[in-house]
Design a protein around this motif. Structure first.
Motif, PDB file in Angstrom:
ATOM      1  N   THR A   1       0.840  -1.212   0.000  1.00  0.00           N
ATOM      2  CA  THR A   1       0.000   0.000   0.000  1.00  0.00           C
ATOM      3  C   THR A   1       0.866   1.251   0.000  1.00  0.00           C
ATOM      4  O   THR A   1       0.406   2.343   0.332  1.00  0.00           O
ATOM      5  CB  THR A   1      -0.955  -0.022   1.222  1.00  0.00           C
ATOM      6  OG1 THR A   1      -0.223  -0.444   2.378  1.00  0.00           O
ATOM      7  CG2 THR A   1      -2.109  -0.976   0.985  1.00  0.00           C
TER       8      THR A   1
ATOM      9  N   GLN B   1      -4.998   4.279  -0.332  1.00  0.00           N
ATOM     10  CA  GLN B   1      -6.372   3.765  -0.196  1.00  0.00           C
ATOM     11  C   GLN B   1      -6.801   3.039  -1.477  1.00  0.00           C
ATOM     12  O   GLN B   1      -7.599   2.096  -1.458  1.00  0.00           O
ATOM     13  CB  GLN B   1      -7.301   4.979   0.051  1.00  0.00           C
ATOM     14  CG  GLN B   1      -8.651   4.650   0.617  1.00  0.00           C
ATOM     15  CD  GLN B   1      -8.616   4.331   2.111  1.00  0.00           C
ATOM     16  OE1 GLN B   1      -7.738   4.814   2.837  1.00  0.00           O
ATOM     17  NE2 GLN B   1      -9.524   3.498   2.554  1.00  0.00           N
ATOM     18  N   SER B   2      -6.232   3.440  -2.600  1.00  0.00           N
ATOM     19  CA  SER B   2      -6.648   2.870  -3.905  1.00  0.00           C
ATOM     20  C   SER B   2      -6.292   1.391  -4.042  1.00  0.00           C
ATOM     21  O   SER B   2      -6.678   0.737  -5.011  1.00  0.00           O
ATOM     22  CB  SER B   2      -5.979   3.668  -5.029  1.00  0.00           C
ATOM     23  OG  SER B   2      -4.557   3.648  -4.840  1.00  0.00           O
TER      24      SER B   2
END
Ligand SMILES: O=C(CO)[C@@H](O)[C@H](O)COP(=O)(O)O
Ligand SMILES: [Fe+2]
Length: 218
Positions: free
Chosen positions: A139, A151-152
């Protein structure tokens, strides 16, 4: 699924590594996440099996997983197994013979993890999940601790959990008590937290907060 927290020691005081690791374990961590970087696969350099071997003498009963951010992961399987590593996580992007590498890791007596970088589509790893014990979803762009959580990447976690209800899904990079809840909701059950743990004087509270936020979300 049971939550397992393995702090990354990358941003800890490397001049006092054994003491730092013992403090992290004493503060409630389940295992240690050892970030191995070779300056080729990622633009940073950390440590290798000699350091892991020394750490093992000081922490004989602690779970060690190595996050191998290296260009030739097959090269280090045997040295890391002999150094006392329990789980060996390589990157999909670093090899073109996954099956052989997985077998080599298993024959060396270690559990197998496969990781993907943020720009790697989740479809690229799906076909290999059945061969592995754990899938690592980065992440952050690998190479450094203390970066901002992406967050994607959450849909990747959701998709893998939807296809593989029992595999361990690990999240690594920028995880804290603020975003661990969305990782839990998406289906992650193994959490690497580096700076969120090593960057605080109260490691006990940091790990406890991570657990509490995860419990709230599931
Ligand atoms: O593999 C990596 C970085 O490449 C991670 O293990 C980070 O080292 C985790 O540290 P934080 O992002 O949680 O500070
Ligand atoms: Fe890592």
């Amino acid at each position: 699924m049971k939550l397992s927290i393995g702090p990354s020691i990358l941003n800890s005081d490397l001049s006092n590594l054994a003491k730092e690791c013992q403090e992290i374990i004493n503060s409630g961590a389940d295992f240690l996440h050892l970030d191995v970087m070779d300056g080729h696969f990622v633009p940073n350099l950390t440590f290798g099996h000699p350091v892991v071997k020394c750490l093992r003498t000081k922490l004989p009963n602690t779970g060690f997983e190595c996050h191998m951010m290296v260009a030739h992961p097959e090269k280090w399987v045997q040295p890391m197994a002999e150094a006392g590593v329990n789980r060996y996580i390589f990157h999909l992007e670093a090899t073109n013979d996954i099956e052989t590498l997985v077998s080599k890791i298993q024959e060396a007596g270690m559990k197998v993890g496969i990781g993907i970088k943020p720009n790697t589509p989740v479809d690229d790893v799906i076909q290999y999940v059945d061969l592995c014990d754990l899938v690592l979803i980065m992440t952050v762009e690998p190479g450094f601790g203390g970066q901002t959580f992406m967050q994607s990447m959450i849909p990747k976690i959701k998709y893998i959990r939807s296809q593989f209800p029992d595999v361990d899904i690990e999240v690594d990079g920028g995880v804290s008590h603020v975003n661990i809840g969305c990782c839990a909701e998406a289906g992650a059950n193994v959490i690497v937290a580096g700076t969120a743990v090593t960057g605080t004087t109260n490691k006990l509270k940091a790990i406890r907060d991570l657990r509490e936020e995860w419990e709230k979300a599931i």
